[in-house]
Design a protein around this motif. Structure first.
Motif, PDB file in Angstrom:
ATOM      1  N   GLY A 196       8.012 -15.318  25.544  1.00 17.90           N
ATOM      2  CA  GLY A 196       8.260 -14.415  24.435  1.00 17.90           C
ATOM      3  C   GLY A 196       9.186 -15.012  23.398  1.00 17.90           C
ATOM      4  O   GLY A 196       9.646 -16.149  23.501  1.00 17.90           O
ATOM      5  N   VAL A 197       9.447 -14.202  22.383  1.00 23.10           N
ATOM      6  CA  VAL A 197      10.391 -14.568  21.330  1.00 23.10           C
ATOM      7  C   VAL A 197      11.114 -13.296  20.906  1.00 23.10           C
ATOM      8  O   VAL A 197      10.513 -12.224  20.857  1.00 23.10           O
ATOM      9  CB  VAL A 197       9.668 -15.231  20.131  1.00 23.10           C
ATOM     10  N   GLY A 198      12.405 -13.412  20.626  1.00 20.15           N
ATOM     11  CA  GLY A 198      13.153 -12.209  20.257  1.00 20.15           C
ATOM     12  C   GLY A 198      13.178 -11.207  21.394  1.00 20.15           C
ATOM     13  O   GLY A 198      13.485 -11.535  22.538  1.00 20.15           O
ATOM     14  N   SER A 199      12.796  -9.960  21.104  1.00 18.88           N
ATOM     15  CA  SER A 199      12.866  -8.910  22.119  1.00 18.88           C
ATOM     16  C   SER A 199      11.764  -9.012  23.166  1.00 18.88           C
ATOM     17  O   SER A 199      11.773  -8.268  24.145  1.00 18.88           O
ATOM     18  CB  SER A 199      12.803  -7.531  21.450  1.00 18.88           C
ATOM     19  N   SER A 200      10.786  -9.918  22.977  1.00 25.02           N
ATOM     20  CA  SER A 200       9.745 -10.070  23.995  1.00 25.02           C
ATOM     21  C   SER A 200      10.084 -11.167  24.995  1.00 25.02           C
ATOM     22  O   SER A 200       9.261 -11.522  25.842  1.00 25.02           O
ATOM     23  CB  SER A 200       8.376 -10.345  23.350  1.00 25.02           C
ATOM     24  N   GLY A 201      11.301 -11.724  24.891  1.00 27.57           N
ATOM     25  CA  GLY A 201      11.735 -12.646  25.924  1.00 27.57           C
ATOM     26  C   GLY A 201      12.290 -13.947  25.403  1.00 27.57           C
ATOM     27  O   GLY A 201      12.441 -14.161  24.200  1.00 27.57           O
ATOM     28  N   ALA A 247       6.390  -9.249  19.186  1.00 26.42           N
ATOM     29  CA  ALA A 247       5.545  -8.975  20.348  1.00 26.42           C
ATOM     30  C   ALA A 247       5.408 -10.199  21.238  1.00 26.42           C
ATOM     31  O   ALA A 247       5.644 -11.338  20.815  1.00 26.42           O
ATOM     32  CB  ALA A 247       4.165  -8.517  19.886  1.00 26.42           C
ATOM     33  N   LEU A 248       4.999  -9.955  22.488  1.00 28.11           N
ATOM     34  CA  LEU A 248       4.694 -11.058  23.392  1.00 28.11           C
ATOM     35  C   LEU A 248       3.406 -11.757  22.941  1.00 28.11           C
ATOM     36  O   LEU A 248       3.284 -12.974  23.035  1.00 28.11           O
ATOM     37  CB  LEU A 248       4.541 -10.521  24.816  1.00 28.11           C
ATOM     38  N   CYS A 249       2.445 -10.971  22.427  1.00 24.16           N
ATOM     39  CA  CYS A 249       1.159 -11.522  21.990  1.00 24.16           C
ATOM     40  C   CYS A 249       0.703 -10.824  20.711  1.00 24.16           C
ATOM     41  O   CYS A 249       0.937  -9.624  20.538  1.00 24.16           O
ATOM     42  CB  CYS A 249       0.070 -11.317  23.044  1.00 24.16           C
ATOM     43  N   SER A 288       2.976 -15.541  21.618  1.00 27.11           N
ATOM     44  CA  SER A 288       1.721 -16.282  21.609  1.00 27.11           C
ATOM     45  C   SER A 288       0.746 -15.600  20.656  1.00 27.11           C
ATOM     46  O   SER A 288       0.953 -14.462  20.232  1.00 27.11           O
ATOM     47  CB  SER A 288       1.124 -16.363  23.021  1.00 27.11           C
ATOM     48  N   PHE A 289      -0.325 -16.329  20.347  1.00 21.70           N
ATOM     49  CA  PHE A 289      -1.334 -15.817  19.410  1.00 21.70           C
ATOM     50  C   PHE A 289      -2.705 -16.225  19.928  1.00 21.70           C
ATOM     51  O   PHE A 289      -2.889 -17.323  20.456  1.00 21.70           O
ATOM     52  CB  PHE A 289      -1.109 -16.400  18.016  1.00 21.70           C
ATOM     53  N   GLY A 305       7.680  -7.325  28.190  1.00 26.41           N
ATOM     54  CA  GLY A 305       6.585  -6.626  27.531  1.00 26.41           C
ATOM     55  C   GLY A 305       6.891  -6.347  26.073  1.00 26.41           C
ATOM     56  O   GLY A 305       7.967  -6.630  25.564  1.00 26.41           O
ATOM     57  N   GLY A 306       5.923  -5.771  25.397  1.00 27.78           N
ATOM     58  CA  GLY A 306       6.100  -5.433  23.985  1.00 27.78           C
ATOM     59  C   GLY A 306       4.847  -4.782  23.451  1.00 27.78           C
ATOM     60  O   GLY A 306       3.839  -4.653  24.145  1.00 27.78           O
ATOM     61  N   LYS A 307       4.900  -4.353  22.189  1.00 24.12           N
ATOM     62  CA  LYS A 307       3.744  -3.738  21.543  1.00 24.12           C
ATOM     63  C   LYS A 307       2.860  -4.847  20.986  1.00 24.12           C
ATOM     64  O   LYS A 307       3.075  -5.338  19.880  1.00 24.12           O
ATOM     65  CB  LYS A 307       4.201  -2.798  20.433  1.00 24.12           C
TER      66      LYS A 307
END
Length: 504
Positions: free
Chosen positions: A437-442, A394-396, A418-419, A244-246
């Motif tokens: 994800g990327v970075g802290s989102s996975g 963020a994840l998105c 993603s965007f 997850g993420g913000k």
């Protein structure tokens, strides 16, 4: 406590529970790490025997996924209704149909995915074969999350099956009815040696991971994901983490406010806001905020009526821990513009929109897994981009605008898993798009062919003969200056063409 729960707890022996298969209708027994050793051993024996290798076997197991969902649709609707008060519409569309689409896509494309991929050759390999073989990794461990307990277990499972792996699936214990249903159904539809379901508590998952799988796939929050990653790293096990993420949502001055509000409200408040991919907060211009908040308010009235608590289309928090966490963030952040009502006995939180929110408010410091949507104001797009980039990746990221230049800037000047422009969530559901994800989102991705690749090792293969020894002899000792000159000359040629780039 229900009779089913009493039966489960009555089986406890010395702080641990026995792991065994259950018949449909029997109480489920929790699985603890020590008992997972036998399950893992059986899966390894089955994999080494080559049970999963053939296309026929993989197709049969993929078809079993579709059959299980079709024959037990009512059971899944009932289980998710008990766990999340999830409406039938949301269960069928966002859980069951999504998984069936993935399975059918894999069935239709499996032959192509399994074929060796031939790569470009050069003059020195003209008579050789250069190819990439996708081979299964072995026994994989898939851990789902409570937000979408069916799809987060079964969509990765589709990829694992298609790639030819054995798999152990662990549904989240928070959604107990869904977890128990999956645990009972798996032995009835899948090969009993290759595929297993376990019921492990969240706290036990790292210990299970340390048993050494060939890949682990985890969907959940960052804190749990970090523990899984550490456990996997201790045995050098590759991992895919969907965390997850913000997820920021920028609303431009130039957009259709009515449509924007509808799409954001649907994405944020479906499943009572319990989603990894929903918009986490809105960034909009000060002039846009009043119209946007009013439009969101109208959408909530249209979606759920004057009292969402009475709506059959609105869910509940999965447990009191998530309820209390969300309620506390709500009460300590911004100002309630819409909603705000809570009822602990029902784990109910009304769809809520907050205004006057600042970056330092508690709700901006944690991921939101509940029906609360903060609205922050910015002076321009540059300020919005700067604020997004201050946060962890963020994840998105979502952007609503009728101006293509605005969309292009948000897409290129922010980083996220993603965007999506002018809609939300849909990019995470498409079989043709990798999602992760990327970075802290996975790390890592899945869906469609990407799921197949995630659970495969792409093995490089060069199949050579003994011809061209009249050229390759140049690499052998004793090393001569003349040979080095020829090698250097061949190397300079390779910079202009593919001809002699691999004279060795």
């Amino acid at each position: 406590m229900s009779d089913k729960k009493r039966a489960c707890y009555a089986c406890q022996r010395n702080g641990r529970l026995t792991c065994r298969r259950t018949r449909l209708g029997e109480p489920c027994l929790k699985t603890y790490p020590l008992e997972c050793v036998d399950v893992l051993r059986r899966a390894r024996v089955a994999f080494r025997a080559g049970r999963t290798i053939t296309e026929v076997f993989r197709l049969a197991q993929l078809e079993a996924v579709v059959r299980m969902l079709e024959e037990h649709e009512c059971d899944f609707v009932d289980a998710l209704g008990r766990d999340l008060h999830k409406p039938m519409f949301e269960t069928v569309v966002s859980e069951l149909i999504l998984v069936k689409n993935e399975a059918l896509h894999a069935i239709n494309n499996l032959k192509k995915w399994m074929q060796p991929q031939h790569v470009e050759k050069n003059l020195s390999t003209t008579l050789d074969e250069c190819l990439i073989l996708s081979e299964p990794l072995g026994v994989v461990f898939i851990m789902g999350t409570w937000c979408s307990p069916v799809q987060t277990c079964l969509v990765p499972l589709v990829g694992a099956i298609a790639a030819g792996n054995c798999a152990i699936i662990s549904p989240c214990e928070c959604t107990a009815h869904t977890a128990e249903l999956l645990h009972r159904l798996i032995p009835f539809y899948f090969d009993n040696e290759c595929f297993h379901g376990i019921l492990a508590g969240t706290i036990d998952l790292p210990e299970v991971v340390e048993l050494k799988f060939d890949h682990v796939f985890f969907t959940g929050n960052r804190e749990e994901g970090s523990r899984i990653a550490r456990a996997a790293a201790s045995t050098l096990t590759p991992a895919t983490l969907i965390l997850g993420g913000k997820n920021p949502c920028y609303v431009d001055q130039h957009c259709d406010i009515s449509i924007t509000a509808q799409r954001i409200a649907w994405a944020r408040f479906h499943n009572a806001g319990q989603s990894l991919v929903a918009p986490d907060y809105i960034l909009c211009h000060t002039d846009v905020q009043p119209r946007l908040v009013q439009a969101l308010k109208c959408c909530l009235m249209q979606f759920y009526g004057s009292d969402p608590r009475e709506s059959r289309s609105y869910g509940r928090m999965v447990n009191l821990e998530i309820f209390n966490r969300t309620r506390d963030m709500l009460w300590r952040s911004g100002k309630v513009a819409v909603g705000g009502q809570v009822m602990e006995a029902e784990k109910y939180i009304a769809p809520t929109i907050l205004t006057g929110v600042t970056e330092s408010d508690p709700i901006m410091q944690q991921d939101i897994f509940g029906p609360v949507l903060p609205v922050l104001t910015v002076n321009n797009m540059e300020e919005a981009i700067a604020l997004i980039n201050k946060q962890e990746k963020a994840l998105c990221v979502y952007a609503y605008s009728s101006n293509s230049k605005v969309i292009s800037r948000l897409m290129s000047e922010t980083s996220s898993g993603s965007f999506c422009s002018n809609d939300s969530i849909l990019q995470s559901l498409m079989v043709a798009l990798p999602f992760g994800g990327v970075g802290s989102s996975g790390m890592g991705s899945y869906h469609g062919r990407n799921s197949f690749d995630t659970f495969s090792h792409r093995k490089s293969c060069l199949l050579r003969g003994t011809r061209f020894e009249c050229v390759t002899y140049l690499r052998y000792p004793p090393y001569e200056d003349r040979n080095l000159s020829l090698m250097t000359w061949a190397s300079t040629l390779s910079q202009k063409s593919q001809g002699w780039c691999q004279i060795l």
